[in-house]
Design a protein around this motif. Structure first.
Motif, PDB file in Angstrom:
ATOM      1  N   VAL A  44     -19.999   0.432 -15.343  1.00  0.00           N
ATOM      2  CA  VAL A  44     -20.051   1.852 -15.021  1.00  0.00           C
ATOM      3  C   VAL A  44     -21.466   2.296 -14.659  1.00  0.00           C
ATOM      4  O   VAL A  44     -21.698   2.861 -13.594  1.00  0.00           O
ATOM      5  CB  VAL A  44     -19.502   2.700 -16.200  1.00  0.00           C
ATOM      6  CG1 VAL A  44     -19.631   4.182 -15.913  1.00  0.00           C
ATOM      7  CG2 VAL A  44     -18.056   2.334 -16.481  1.00  0.00           C
ATOM      8  N   CYS A  45     -22.446   2.014 -15.547  1.00  0.00           N
ATOM      9  CA  CYS A  45     -23.816   2.498 -15.303  1.00  0.00           C
ATOM     10  C   CYS A  45     -24.787   1.385 -14.910  1.00  0.00           C
ATOM     11  O   CYS A  45     -25.965   1.656 -14.695  1.00  0.00           O
ATOM     12  CB  CYS A  45     -24.337   3.222 -16.539  1.00  0.00           C
ATOM     13  SG  CYS A  45     -24.633   2.143 -17.963  1.00  0.00           S
ATOM     14  N   SER A  46     -24.327   0.150 -14.845  1.00  0.00           N
ATOM     15  CA  SER A  46     -25.127  -1.019 -14.439  1.00  0.00           C
ATOM     16  C   SER A  46     -26.263  -1.362 -15.402  1.00  0.00           C
ATOM     17  O   SER A  46     -27.232  -1.999 -15.005  1.00  0.00           O
ATOM     18  CB  SER A  46     -25.690  -0.827 -13.026  1.00  0.00           C
ATOM     19  OG  SER A  46     -24.635  -0.681 -12.108  1.00  0.00           O
ATOM     20  N   ALA A  54     -16.264 -12.542 -28.172  1.00  0.00           N
ATOM     21  CA  ALA A  54     -17.561 -12.205 -28.763  1.00  0.00           C
ATOM     22  C   ALA A  54     -18.694 -12.443 -27.774  1.00  0.00           C
ATOM     23  O   ALA A  54     -19.840 -12.631 -28.159  1.00  0.00           O
ATOM     24  CB  ALA A  54     -17.792 -12.999 -30.035  1.00  0.00           C
ATOM     25  N   LYS A  55     -18.387 -12.418 -26.481  1.00  0.00           N
ATOM     26  CA  LYS A  55     -19.391 -12.671 -25.445  1.00  0.00           C
ATOM     27  C   LYS A  55     -19.683 -11.380 -24.692  1.00  0.00           C
ATOM     28  O   LYS A  55     -18.772 -10.699 -24.217  1.00  0.00           O
ATOM     29  CB  LYS A  55     -18.882 -13.731 -24.468  1.00  0.00           C
ATOM     30  CG  LYS A  55     -19.881 -14.064 -23.397  1.00  0.00           C
ATOM     31  CD  LYS A  55     -19.338 -15.070 -22.422  1.00  0.00           C
ATOM     32  CE  LYS A  55     -20.391 -15.311 -21.356  1.00  0.00           C
ATOM     33  NZ  LYS A  55     -19.846 -15.869 -20.163  1.00  0.00           N
ATOM     34  N   PHE A  56     -20.985 -11.068 -24.593  1.00  0.00           N
ATOM     35  CA  PHE A  56     -21.383  -9.871 -23.860  1.00  0.00           C
ATOM     36  C   PHE A  56     -21.105 -10.032 -22.371  1.00  0.00           C
ATOM     37  O   PHE A  56     -21.198 -11.132 -21.824  1.00  0.00           O
ATOM     38  CB  PHE A  56     -22.883  -9.601 -24.012  1.00  0.00           C
ATOM     39  CG  PHE A  56     -23.275  -9.084 -25.359  1.00  0.00           C
ATOM     40  CD1 PHE A  56     -22.658  -7.979 -25.904  1.00  0.00           C
ATOM     41  CD2 PHE A  56     -24.272  -9.692 -26.074  1.00  0.00           C
ATOM     42  CE1 PHE A  56     -23.017  -7.490 -27.141  1.00  0.00           C
ATOM     43  CE2 PHE A  56     -24.651  -9.221 -27.313  1.00  0.00           C
ATOM     44  CZ  PHE A  56     -24.023  -8.120 -27.844  1.00  0.00           C
ATOM     45  N   ALA A  57     -20.792  -8.932 -21.722  1.00  0.00           N
ATOM     46  CA  ALA A  57     -20.747  -8.912 -20.261  1.00  0.00           C
ATOM     47  C   ALA A  57     -22.189  -8.973 -19.768  1.00  0.00           C
ATOM     48  O   ALA A  57     -23.132  -8.706 -20.520  1.00  0.00           O
ATOM     49  CB  ALA A  57     -20.062  -7.634 -19.783  1.00  0.00           C
ATOM     50  N   SER A  58     -22.388  -9.323 -18.512  1.00  0.00           N
ATOM     51  CA  SER A  58     -23.758  -9.409 -18.000  1.00  0.00           C
ATOM     52  C   SER A  58     -24.366  -8.030 -17.796  1.00  0.00           C
ATOM     53  O   SER A  58     -25.571  -7.847 -17.953  1.00  0.00           O
ATOM     54  CB  SER A  58     -23.782 -10.191 -16.693  1.00  0.00           C
ATOM     55  OG  SER A  58     -22.986  -9.539 -15.717  1.00  0.00           O
ATOM     56  N   HIS A  59     -23.529  -7.051 -17.460  1.00  0.00           N
ATOM     57  CA  HIS A  59     -24.005  -5.685 -17.243  1.00  0.00           C
ATOM     58  C   HIS A  59     -22.845  -4.708 -17.414  1.00  0.00           C
ATOM     59  O   HIS A  59     -21.684  -5.108 -17.420  1.00  0.00           O
ATOM     60  CB  HIS A  59     -24.614  -5.538 -15.849  1.00  0.00           C
ATOM     61  CG  HIS A  59     -23.611  -5.733 -14.747  1.00  0.00           C
ATOM     62  ND1 HIS A  59     -23.172  -6.976 -14.354  1.00  0.00           N
ATOM     63  CD2 HIS A  59     -22.929  -4.839 -14.005  1.00  0.00           C
ATOM     64  CE1 HIS A  59     -22.267  -6.830 -13.397  1.00  0.00           C
ATOM     65  NE2 HIS A  59     -22.097  -5.546 -13.173  1.00  0.00           N
ATOM     66  N   CYS A  60     -23.165  -3.449 -17.531  1.00  0.00           N
ATOM     67  CA  CYS A  60     -22.127  -2.415 -17.641  1.00  0.00           C
ATOM     68  C   CYS A  60     -21.547  -2.162 -16.254  1.00  0.00           C
ATOM     69  O   CYS A  60     -22.287  -1.957 -15.293  1.00  0.00           O
ATOM     70  CB  CYS A  60     -22.722  -1.133 -18.214  1.00  0.00           C
ATOM     71  SG  CYS A  60     -21.543   0.227 -18.318  1.00  0.00           S
TER      72      CYS A  60
END
Length: 128
Positions: free
Chosen positions: A44-46, A36-42
Protein backbone atom coordinates in the motif's frame (compact mmCIF):
# COMPACT_ATOMS: atom_id res chain seq x y z
CA UNK A 1 7.00 10.51 18.15
CA UNK A 2 4.33 12.81 19.57
CA UNK A 3 4.74 13.86 23.19
CA UNK A 4 1.14 13.07 24.19
CA UNK A 5 1.56 9.31 23.46
CA UNK A 6 -0.98 9.34 20.63
CA UNK A 7 -0.06 7.66 17.39
CA UNK A 8 -0.41 9.66 14.17
CA UNK A 9 -3.37 8.94 11.92
CA UNK A 10 -2.86 5.71 9.95
CA UNK A 11 -0.01 4.50 12.16
CA UNK A 12 -1.18 1.63 14.39
CA UNK A 13 0.10 1.20 17.94
CA UNK A 14 2.81 -1.43 18.38
CA UNK A 15 0.48 -3.97 20.02
CA UNK A 16 -2.14 -3.78 17.26
CA UNK A 17 0.52 -3.92 14.53
CA UNK A 18 2.05 -6.99 16.19
CA UNK A 19 -1.18 -8.89 16.77
CA UNK A 20 -2.64 -8.35 13.30
CA UNK A 21 0.49 -8.06 11.10
CA UNK A 22 -0.13 -4.42 10.18
CA UNK A 23 2.29 -2.15 8.34
CA UNK A 24 3.75 0.17 11.01
CA UNK A 25 3.44 3.18 8.70
CA UNK A 26 0.00 2.94 7.05
CA UNK A 27 -1.79 0.23 9.07
CA UNK A 28 -2.53 -2.07 6.10
CA UNK A 29 -2.38 -5.81 6.76
CA UNK A 30 0.64 -6.33 4.50
CA UNK A 31 3.49 -7.16 6.88
CA UNK A 32 3.75 -10.91 6.20
CA UNK A 33 3.86 -12.96 3.01
CA UNK A 34 4.21 -16.34 4.74
CA UNK A 35 3.46 -17.84 8.13
CA UNK A 36 6.38 -16.01 9.78
CA UNK A 37 8.17 -14.38 6.82
CA UNK A 38 8.07 -10.64 6.25
CA UNK A 39 7.03 -9.28 2.88
CA UNK A 40 9.75 -7.28 1.15
CA UNK A 41 7.69 -4.08 1.25
CA UNK A 42 4.21 -2.78 1.99
CA UNK A 43 1.92 -3.13 -1.03
CA UNK A 44 0.00 0.00 0.00
CA UNK A 45 2.59 2.61 1.08
CA UNK A 46 5.78 0.92 -0.26
CA UNK A 47 7.57 0.95 3.12
CA UNK A 48 10.67 -1.25 2.78
CA UNK A 49 10.47 -3.94 5.49
CA UNK A 50 13.88 -5.36 4.56
CA UNK A 51 15.61 -2.24 5.89
CA UNK A 52 14.72 -3.27 9.46
CA UNK A 53 16.98 -5.67 11.34
CA UNK A 54 14.57 -7.89 13.26
CA UNK A 55 16.29 -11.21 12.62
CA UNK A 56 15.24 -14.25 14.60
CA UNK A 57 15.78 -12.69 18.00
CA UNK A 58 12.47 -13.77 19.50
CA UNK A 59 12.68 -17.35 18.19
CA UNK A 60 14.71 -19.06 20.92
CA UNK A 61 13.14 -17.09 23.76
CA UNK A 62 9.64 -17.72 22.47
CA UNK A 63 10.27 -21.42 21.87
CA UNK A 64 11.41 -21.85 25.47
CA UNK A 65 8.35 -20.04 26.82
CA UNK A 66 5.88 -21.93 24.62
CA UNK A 67 7.65 -25.21 25.36
CA UNK A 68 7.42 -24.68 29.11
CA UNK A 69 3.73 -23.75 28.92
CA UNK A 70 2.90 -26.75 26.73
CA UNK A 71 4.79 -29.17 28.99
CA UNK A 72 2.98 -27.85 32.08
CA UNK A 73 -0.39 -28.07 30.29
CA UNK A 74 0.36 -31.62 29.09
CA UNK A 75 1.30 -32.71 32.62
CA UNK A 76 -1.86 -31.19 34.06
CA UNK A 77 -4.05 -32.85 31.41
CA UNK A 78 -2.25 -36.17 31.89
CA UNK A 79 -2.67 -36.15 35.66
CA UNK A 80 -6.30 -35.00 35.51
CA UNK A 81 -7.61 -37.20 32.69
CA UNK A 82 -4.92 -39.81 31.92
CA UNK A 83 -5.58 -39.86 28.15
CA UNK A 84 -3.76 -42.36 25.90
CA UNK A 85 -0.39 -41.34 24.45
CA UNK A 86 -1.71 -40.96 20.88
CA UNK A 87 -4.19 -38.36 22.12
CA UNK A 88 -1.34 -36.35 23.62
CA UNK A 89 0.40 -36.35 20.24
CA UNK A 90 -2.75 -35.32 18.37
CA UNK A 91 -3.42 -32.54 20.88
CA UNK A 92 -0.02 -31.07 21.75
CA UNK A 93 1.97 -31.23 18.49
CA UNK A 94 -0.38 -28.99 16.45
CA UNK A 95 -0.93 -26.72 19.45
CA UNK A 96 2.83 -26.30 19.90
CA UNK A 97 3.44 -25.58 16.21
CA UNK A 98 0.58 -23.09 16.08
CA UNK A 99 1.67 -21.29 19.24
CA UNK A 100 5.28 -21.00 18.08
CA UNK A 101 4.39 -19.75 14.59
CA UNK A 102 1.83 -17.22 15.84
CA UNK A 103 4.20 -16.15 18.61
CA UNK A 104 6.98 -15.61 16.07
CA UNK A 105 4.65 -13.48 13.97
CA UNK A 106 3.70 -11.36 16.96
CA UNK A 107 7.25 -11.07 18.29
CA UNK A 108 8.85 -10.19 14.97
CA UNK A 109 6.06 -7.74 14.08
CA UNK A 110 6.40 -6.03 17.48
CA UNK A 111 10.15 -5.59 16.98
CA UNK A 112 9.69 -4.20 13.47
CA UNK A 113 6.92 -1.81 14.55
CA UNK A 114 8.99 -0.68 17.51
CA UNK A 115 12.03 -0.03 15.29
CA UNK A 116 9.89 1.94 12.86
CA UNK A 117 8.15 4.10 15.47
CA UNK A 118 11.38 4.87 17.30
CA UNK A 119 13.34 5.42 14.08
CA UNK A 120 15.98 2.92 15.21
CA UNK A 121 19.22 2.90 13.25
CA UNK A 122 22.80 1.79 13.59
CA UNK A 123 24.93 3.74 16.04
CA UNK A 124 27.11 6.51 14.62
CA UNK A 125 30.10 8.29 16.06
CA UNK A 126 29.69 12.04 16.29
CA UNK A 127 32.22 14.40 14.72
CA UNK A 128 32.59 16.51 17.88
Amino acid sequence: MPQNNQTPKGRPPIARAALFGLCPQCGAQTLFEGPAKFASHCRVCSLDFQSYNVGDGPAAFLTLIVGALIVVAALVVDSAFAPPFWLHIILWVPLTVGAVVYGLRVGKAALLASEHQRKAAEGRLSDD
